[in-house]
Design a protein around this motif. Sequence first.
Motif, PDB file in Angstrom:
ATOM      1  N   ARG A 140       0.858  -1.113  -0.268  1.00  0.00           N
ATOM      2  CA  ARG A 140       0.019  -0.484   0.158  1.00  0.00           C
ATOM      3  C   ARG A 140       1.610   1.163   0.045  1.00  0.00           C
ATOM      4  NH1 ARG A 140      -3.541  -0.443   4.604  1.00  0.00           N
ATOM      5  NH2 ARG A 140      -4.301   1.695   3.897  1.00  0.00           N
ATOM      6  N   PRO A 141       0.312   2.078  -1.575  1.00  0.00           N
ATOM      7  CA  PRO A 141       1.261   3.283  -1.092  1.00  0.00           C
ATOM      8  C   PRO A 141       1.860   4.183   0.173  1.00  0.00           C
ATOM      9  CG  PRO A 141       0.109   2.797  -2.712  1.00  0.00           C
ATOM     10  CD  PRO A 141      -0.522   2.175  -2.195  1.00  0.00           C
ATOM     11  N   ALA A 142       0.538   4.338   1.261  1.00  0.00           N
ATOM     12  CA  ALA A 142       0.427   4.618   2.603  1.00  0.00           C
ATOM     13  C   ALA A 142       1.632   4.333   3.419  1.00  0.00           C
ATOM     14  CB  ALA A 142      -0.786   4.799   3.328  1.00  0.00           C
ATOM     15  N   ALA A 143       2.166   3.293   3.270  1.00  0.00           N
ATOM     16  CA  ALA A 143       2.875   1.823   3.890  1.00  0.00           C
ATOM     17  C   ALA A 143       3.853   2.748   3.478  1.00  0.00           C
ATOM     18  CB  ALA A 143       2.815   0.865   3.808  1.00  0.00           C
ATOM     19  N   VAL A 144       4.587   3.212   2.284  1.00  0.00           N
ATOM     20  CA  VAL A 144       6.114   3.920   2.434  1.00  0.00           C
ATOM     21  C   VAL A 144       6.407   4.888   2.115  1.00  0.00           C
ATOM     22  CG1 VAL A 144       6.541   1.174   0.558  1.00  0.00           C
ATOM     23  CG2 VAL A 144       5.515   3.109   0.044  1.00  0.00           C
ATOM     24  N   GLY A 145       4.702   5.725   2.426  1.00  0.00           N
ATOM     25  CA  GLY A 145       4.629   7.550   2.643  1.00  0.00           C
ATOM     26  C   GLY A 145       4.895   7.779   1.430  1.00  0.00           C
ATOM     27  N   ILE A 146       3.764   7.321   0.393  1.00  0.00           N
ATOM     28  CA  ILE A 146       3.820   7.926  -0.987  1.00  0.00           C
ATOM     29  C   ILE A 146       2.277   7.964  -1.313  1.00  0.00           C
ATOM     30  CG2 ILE A 146       6.223   7.428  -1.700  1.00  0.00           C
ATOM     31  CD1 ILE A 146       4.610   5.288  -3.691  1.00  0.00           C
ATOM     32  N   SER A 147       2.069   9.018  -1.751  1.00  0.00           N
ATOM     33  CA  SER A 147       0.649   8.820  -2.250  1.00  0.00           C
ATOM     34  C   SER A 147      -0.318   7.737  -3.127  1.00  0.00           C
ATOM     35  CB  SER A 147       0.071   9.825  -2.575  1.00  0.00           C
ATOM     36  OG  SER A 147       0.364  10.739  -3.925  1.00  0.00           O
ATOM     37  N   ALA A 148       1.050   7.069  -4.122  1.00  0.00           N
ATOM     38  CA  ALA A 148       0.723   6.463  -5.128  1.00  0.00           C
ATOM     39  C   ALA A 148       1.760   6.027  -5.816  1.00  0.00           C
ATOM     40  CB  ALA A 148      -0.340   6.593  -6.398  1.00  0.00           C
ATOM     41  N   TRP A 149       1.587   5.172  -6.375  1.00  0.00           N
ATOM     42  CA  TRP A 149       3.061   4.755  -7.168  1.00  0.00           C
ATOM     43  C   TRP A 149       2.659   5.234  -8.069  1.00  0.00           C
ATOM     44  CZ3 TRP A 149       6.854   1.431  -4.804  1.00  0.00           C
ATOM     45  CH2 TRP A 149       6.556   1.037  -3.701  1.00  0.00           C
ATOM     46  N   PRO A 150       4.197   5.568  -8.633  1.00  0.00           N
ATOM     47  CA  PRO A 150       4.367   6.545 -10.592  1.00  0.00           C
ATOM     48  C   PRO A 150       3.967   5.829 -11.424  1.00  0.00           C
ATOM     49  CG  PRO A 150       6.274   6.920  -8.519  1.00  0.00           C
ATOM     50  CD  PRO A 150       5.698   5.320  -7.820  1.00  0.00           C
ATOM     51  N   GLN A 151       3.391   5.942 -12.394  1.00  0.00           N
ATOM     52  CA  GLN A 151       3.212   5.810 -13.462  1.00  0.00           C
ATOM     53  C   GLN A 151       4.846   5.991 -14.133  1.00  0.00           C
ATOM     54  OE1 GLN A 151       0.287   5.009 -14.908  1.00  0.00           O
ATOM     55  NE2 GLN A 151       0.068   5.032 -12.576  1.00  0.00           N
ATOM     56  N   VAL A 152       5.028   4.246 -14.457  1.00  0.00           N
ATOM     57  CA  VAL A 152       6.742   4.403 -15.527  1.00  0.00           C
ATOM     58  C   VAL A 152       6.141   3.551 -16.777  1.00  0.00           C
ATOM     59  CG1 VAL A 152       8.561   3.063 -15.328  1.00  0.00           C
ATOM     60  CG2 VAL A 152       7.037   3.354 -13.265  1.00  0.00           C
TER      61      VAL A 152
END
Length: 275
Positions: free
Chosen positions: A208-220
Amino acid sequence: MNGHDSYGGDIFTGHSRAKKRAVPRVTAERDLVVEDAASGFCGAVVGFDRSYDGEFVKLEDARGAVRLFALREAAFLIDGEPVTLIRPTAATPKKETRSASGSTRVDGLRARVARTSRIWVEGVHDAALVERVWGHDLRVEGVVVEHLAGLDNLAERLADFAPGPGRRVGVLVDHLVTGSKETQLTTGLGPNVLVTGHPFIDVWQAVRPAAVGISAWPQVPRGEDWKTGVCDRLGWGTPQDGWRRVYGAVESFRDLEAPLIGAVERLIDFVTEPR
């Protein structure tokens, strides 16, 4: 009349001369499910916070939403009855009864002799996350998790392993979506092989993004190495640096997305079923 209305006031609070019922004080142990009386928000206790306004409890609902509520008198409900939550004291910590996967922890566990059946995952990161969350369950059940070093090796590994009754294989696959290469490689493998997976490009994305301190995973963009692209966009350094962040952020099943949780649970059930 003397100006005092003995029948006035809020009828729901009882007569003014009635003895007030004491509201029980309940220690807010982790995973205790309560309802905030004012808002109706219902969730499990997952932590605490403190500010100049006082003490707060963190509640997480079934959808993963976390909210803060002040630890006030009679502010919460348990089974519809008002209670006052109090923060656990450091001197009397609660003995952990749940494993990282949410299952009941078995005290004094001695690892069971390994079953013949196996769970296979694509890579070392998949294996590490499965072990981090389900390691206790796997030792209780005697299930070994092995990585394939790539799904392209699946057919060869199955030919060597020769699945059969009592010798099952569960396979966890990344990016298992209709029409993908992964789906094509994992169809028609027989009744003693179960393939489950998640729709994410990489197992990192199942955190989950919140677990790693981000709002969402980036689009690559397609064609660019996904882990490298993620680390570049987030400023995480190398993929090795990024993996340390991801792995360190996962403490329990609550830090994972539901598709991965469900996929692993189905595999454990499959390889531990009686013949």
